[in-house]
Write a protein that holds these residues in place. Structure first.
Motif, PDB file in Angstrom:
ATOM      1  N   GLU A 155      -0.190   5.668  -9.928  1.00 29.14           N
ATOM      2  CA  GLU A 155      -1.368   5.164 -10.636  1.00 29.14           C
ATOM      3  C   GLU A 155      -2.607   6.000 -10.324  1.00 29.14           C
ATOM      4  O   GLU A 155      -3.501   6.124 -11.165  1.00 29.14           O
ATOM      5  CB  GLU A 155      -1.636   3.717 -10.240  1.00 29.14           C
ATOM      6  N   ASP A 212      -7.629  -4.434  -0.942  1.00 26.78           N
ATOM      7  CA  ASP A 212      -6.772  -5.546  -1.331  1.00 26.78           C
ATOM      8  C   ASP A 212      -7.111  -6.837  -0.601  1.00 26.78           C
ATOM      9  O   ASP A 212      -6.287  -7.751  -0.549  1.00 26.78           O
ATOM     10  CB  ASP A 212      -5.292  -5.201  -1.146  1.00 26.78           C
ATOM     11  N   THR A 270       6.123   0.016  -3.214  1.00 29.37           N
ATOM     12  CA  THR A 270       4.837  -0.397  -3.777  1.00 29.37           C
ATOM     13  C   THR A 270       3.774   0.677  -3.580  1.00 29.37           C
ATOM     14  O   THR A 270       2.930   0.888  -4.460  1.00 29.37           O
ATOM     15  CB  THR A 270       4.364  -1.713  -3.137  1.00 29.37           C
ATOM     16  N   LYS A 271       3.824   1.370  -2.463  1.00 30.58           N
ATOM     17  CA  LYS A 271       2.850   2.427  -2.214  1.00 30.58           C
ATOM     18  C   LYS A 271       3.138   3.647  -3.082  1.00 30.58           C
ATOM     19  O   LYS A 271       2.209   4.326  -3.544  1.00 30.58           O
ATOM     20  CB  LYS A 271       2.844   2.799  -0.729  1.00 30.58           C
ATOM     21  N   SER A 293      -9.935   0.728  -5.769  1.00 29.07           N
ATOM     22  CA  SER A 293      -8.608   0.192  -6.091  1.00 29.07           C
ATOM     23  C   SER A 293      -7.720   0.063  -4.863  1.00 29.07           C
ATOM     24  O   SER A 293      -6.642  -0.531  -4.935  1.00 29.07           O
ATOM     25  CB  SER A 293      -7.913   1.084  -7.125  1.00 29.07           C
ATOM     26  N   LYS A 319       1.733   2.867  -6.410  1.00 32.36           N
ATOM     27  CA  LYS A 319       0.274   3.008  -6.391  1.00 32.36           C
ATOM     28  C   LYS A 319      -0.120   4.474  -6.465  1.00 32.36           C
ATOM     29  O   LYS A 319      -1.104   4.835  -7.135  1.00 32.36           O
ATOM     30  CB  LYS A 319      -0.279   2.372  -5.113  1.00 32.36           C
TER      31      LYS A 319
END
Length: 380
Positions: free
Chosen positions: A239, A350, A232-233, A347, A236
Motif C-alpha cells: 500500500e 494504529d 499484514t505488514k 497511516s 501494508k
C-alpha cells in the motif's frame, strides 16, 4: 521552576511478557528539576512506542534503572533555560535522541548524529548538559532515556534534543518524526543514498521499515522489495510503495530476488534489528551492492559473511545511526514530504494510548500486531 508530573518508570529489566500482566512500566509521580541554562521543559503531546523501547524493557539492550522511558515524541515548550535565545515558550518541537555538542571530532567532521559527547551522556543516563534532572517521590534520582524520557506529561531536555517545527501537523502525530521517520527514511535517503532507477530491498516492515519503503519510493527506486515475517505488514508495504513483497522465511528468497532484479538488489536495508534479517539482506545483494543497517540487534549479537565474497564482489556493509540524519535539516524536510503526500506516515499510526494502556501496547508491538502506537499524555 520544578515540575511534578506523571511518568512511566522502568525499574526492572527483563520482566516476562505479557507485559499487561508483569507491568514493567509503572506509573509514578516524578519531579523534573528546574532547567539548567541550556535545558528546556516540554509539555509532551505524543510519545511513540518503538522497538528500541521494547529492547530496553526486555533487557536485550541493557540500560541503567530506574529509568523514565520514551525516546520518540513531540510537544510544546513551556520553560526555557537562561542560556537559550533561539527557542520561546509555546514553540512546537519534535524530540531527537542524538543531540550534538558541535565541538567533538564527529561533529566537526559533519556527523553530528554520532556525537561523542552525546553518546557518553546517553550511556550515563543523563543529559548532554550534564547529569540527571528526574527524581521520584522519595527524592531518589532516576535516569533519562536517550536524554528525552517522553513517556510522561512533561520532559526536561537539553536544547540539542529538540527541533523547533512551524507546521500544522498535530503534535501527537508528529511524534513519529522523532525516530521512525528519521531512522527509516533517513537510512534510505541519507545513508544508502538511493538513486532513481535503483533496486532496493527493505528487511523488517515495522514502523521504521515502512518509513524505509516510503523513502525508497520517494527516491525513485525502480524496484522496492519488502521482506517481513508478517503478512499484514507485507500488505501494508504494498500500500505504501513496495513493488514486491516476500516472506522472510522463504528458503528461496535470495533466488527469487535475484531472478526479479537481474542478479540481486543494488541496496538492501536492514531495519528489523535481527541477525537473521542481516543474513537475508546480505544474501540478496548483487555484485557491487551495499547493505545498510539501522536495526539494533540484542547486545552481543554477531553478524558474519564470507570475506572473499565481500572483496571479490566489492560489496559494502554500512551502519546507519538515526538514519544518518541531521535533525534540524531532515525533520522539516520530511514534514514537507509528508504534506506533499510522499511520506504518508500518518497511516502507520494504529492507536492512541493512555498511561494505563502502554504495557499492553508493548505486548502488541512484541507480537507484531502494531506499527506505531502513540502515548497521548494529555489526550488527542
Amino acid at each position: 521552576m520544578t515540575v511534578t508530573c506523571k511518568g512511566l518508570v522502568l525499574r526492572e529489566l527483563g520482566l516476562p511478557a505479557p507485559y499487561a500482566d508483569s507491568r514493567p512500566l509503572k506509573l509514578e509521580t516524578v519531579t523534573l528539576a528546574s532547567p539548567k541554562p541550556t535545558d528546556l521543559v516540554v509539555k509532551v503531546r505524543g510519545g511513540g512506542l518503538c522497538h528500541s523501547d521494547l529492547s530496553v524493557i526486555n533487557g536485550s539492550r541493557g540500560r541503567m534503572v530506574p529509568m523514565l522511558l520514551g525516546h520518540e515524541g513531540a510537544g510544546e515548550v513551556v520553560e526555557i533555560g537562561a542560556g537559550i535565545d533561539d527557542v520561546k515558550v509555546g514553540d512546537k518541537v519534535v524530540f531527537q535522541f542524538a543531540p550534538s555538542c558541535g565541538r567533538c571530532e564527529m561533529c566537526q567532521s559533519g556527523r553530528p548524529q554520532i556525537c561523542s559527547a552525546a553518546a557518553k551522556a546517553r550511556a550515563e543516563g543523563g543529559l548532554l548538559s550534564g547529569g540527571t534532572r528526574i527524581t521520584d517521590e522519595d527524592g531518589a534520582p532516576m535516569y533519562h532515556h536517550t536524554g528525552i524520557s517522553c513517556f510522561a506529561e512533561y520532559a526536561v531536555v537539553n536544547r540539542g534534543s529538540v527541533v523547533v517545527v512551524d507546521d500544522p501537523i498535530s503534535m501527537v502525530d508528529a511524534a513519529v518524526f522523532g525516530c521512525a521517520v528519521m531512522t527509516g527514511t533517513g537510512a534510505v535517503m541519507n545513508t544508502a543514498k538511493i538513486q532513481p532507477g535503483e533496486t532496493v530491498a527493505i528487511f523488517g516492515l515495522g514502523g521504521v521499515g515502512l518509513c524505509g519503503i516510503m523513502g525508497a519510493k520517494a527516491s525513485g527506486a525502480e524496484v522496492v522489495i519488502g521482506v517481513d515475517l508478517e503478512e499484514t505488514k507485507r500488505t501494508k508495504a504494498l500500500e505504501l510503495g513496495a513493488t514486491h513483497v516476500f516472506d522472510a522465511r522463504d528458503p528461496e528468497l535470495a533466488t527469487k530476488v535475484a531472478d526479479l532484479t537481474r542478479g540481486g538488489v543494488d541496496c538492501a536495508v536492514e531495519l528489523a534489528g535481527a541477525v537473521a534479517a542481516m543474513n537475508g539482506a546480505y544474501a540478496v545483494l548483487r555484485r557491487g551492492g551495499r547493505l545498510v543497517t539501522a536495526g539494533l540487534s540484542p547486545a552481543g549479537a554477531q553478524f558474519g559473511f564470507e570475506h572473499a565474497d565481500l572483496v571479490s564482489n566489492e560489496k559494502a556493509v554500512i551502519g546507519s545511526y538515526m538514519g544518518s540524519s541531521v535533525p534540524v535539516r531532515d525533520i522539516p524536510r520530511f514534514l514537507r514530504m509528508f504534506h506533499a503526500g510522499q511520506l504518508p506516515v500518518d497511516s502507520l499510526i494504529d492507536g492512541y494510548l493512555g498511561f494505563d494502556e502502554v504495557n499492553a501496547g508493548f505486548d502488541k508491538l512484541n507480537e507484531g500486531k502494531a506499527l506505531r502506537q502513540i502515548l497521548a499524555p494529555h489526550g488527542t
